[in-house]
Write a protein that holds these residues in place. Structure first.
Motif, PDB file in Angstrom:
ATOM      1  N   SER A  49       0.784  -1.294   0.017  1.00 52.07           N
ATOM      2  CA  SER A  49      -0.025  -0.023   0.139  1.00 52.07           C
ATOM      3  C   SER A  49       0.968   1.288   0.071  1.00 52.07           C
ATOM      4  N   LYS A  50       2.002   1.257   0.758  1.00 52.56           N
ATOM      5  CA  LYS A  50       2.848   2.619   0.781  1.00 52.56           C
ATOM      6  C   LYS A  50       3.441   2.644  -0.366  1.00 52.56           C
ATOM      7  N   ARG A  51       3.862   1.615  -1.040  1.00 52.82           N
ATOM      8  CA  ARG A  51       4.345   1.622  -2.357  1.00 52.82           C
ATOM      9  C   ARG A  51       3.596   2.249  -3.256  1.00 52.82           C
ATOM     10  N   LEU A  60      -6.491   3.399  -4.497  1.00 54.94           N
ATOM     11  CA  LEU A  60      -6.303   3.371  -3.067  1.00 54.94           C
ATOM     12  C   LEU A  60      -6.621   4.703  -2.544  1.00 54.94           C
ATOM     13  N   GLN A  61      -7.429   5.514  -3.309  1.00 57.56           N
ATOM     14  CA  GLN A  61      -8.083   6.770  -2.810  1.00 57.56           C
ATOM     15  C   GLN A  61      -9.644   6.448  -2.479  1.00 57.56           C
ATOM     16  N   LEU A 109      -4.774  -0.828   1.887  1.00 57.50           N
ATOM     17  CA  LEU A 109      -5.694  -2.267   1.646  1.00 57.50           C
ATOM     18  C   LEU A 109      -6.204  -2.687   2.839  1.00 57.50           C
ATOM     19  N   PRO A 110      -7.126  -3.333   3.058  1.00 56.48           N
ATOM     20  CA  PRO A 110      -7.588  -4.132   4.183  1.00 56.48           C
ATOM     21  C   PRO A 110      -6.454  -4.979   4.492  1.00 56.48           C
ATOM     22  N   TYR A 111      -6.431  -5.498   5.666  1.00 54.59           N
ATOM     23  CA  TYR A 111      -5.448  -6.646   6.165  1.00 54.59           C
ATOM     24  C   TYR A 111      -6.165  -8.223   5.939  1.00 54.59           C
ATOM     25  N   VAL A 112      -5.422  -8.936   5.391  1.00 56.10           N
ATOM     26  CA  VAL A 112      -5.791 -10.300   5.032  1.00 56.10           C
ATOM     27  C   VAL A 112      -6.328 -10.970   6.419  1.00 56.10           C
TER      28      VAL A 112
END
Length: 165
Positions: A49-51, A60-61, A109-112
């Protein structure tokens, strides 16, 4: 792809289909096995996500309406542009006059791990592949394998300064 399928793909990438390196057990207090792989997947989601935010990926907005004293969303990474807001300790306050205009921000993004074992994950195919590949590298690194070449192939590594160009 489900959480279970994503873990199976990570196991395949690290050649641990028989669950010998990362057993089926484990919990949050003593992460081992499947729980440890979930931790690696969550860590990969953060890094991915940071990348993507650094590349200004519009997927990701998100939009939120701000009010003074509101806490930042859990998935907040950064605002999409300049906004007249101050963030102190995860709490939002306005610079100057308050407004009710929505602001756009980049979200993780949501965590797995936040999904059930058989729940479908909300990732696109390219995101699934990148996240599982990165989680596999983290898992291999636990066993002290040299993963620098793997990171380079994914674009997450730094080229060796001693190598010829």
């Amino acid at each position: 792809m489900t959480q279970k399928e994503m873990i199976a793909l990570v196991r395949k990438l690290i050649a641990d289909e028989q669950a010998t390196g990362f057993t089926e057990g484990g919990n949050l207090e003593e992460p081992e096995g499947t729980q440890e792989l979930l931790n690696y997947l969550d860590r990969a989601v953060d890094e991915y996500s940071k990348r993507q935010v650094s590349k200004r990926d519009v997927r990701l907005q998100k939009t939120m309406t701000v009010s003074n004293g509101r806490s930042l969303p859990d998935d907040f990474i950064e605002f999409c542009g300049a906004v007249p807001l101050n963030i102190d300790g995860g709490v939002i306050s306005y610079y100057g006059e308050a407004s009710t205009l929505p602001v756009r921000y980049f979200a993780r993004l949501p965590y797995v791990s936040s999904y059930g074992e058989n729940s479908s994950l909300p990732y696109k195919h390219d995101q699934e592949i990148a996240i599982t590949a990165l989680a596999a590298i983290y898992a291999l690194n636990k066993h002290e394998f040299n993963v620098s070449q793997d990171l380079m192939l994914l674009g997450y590594g730094v080229p060796n300064a001693n190598s010829q160009q």
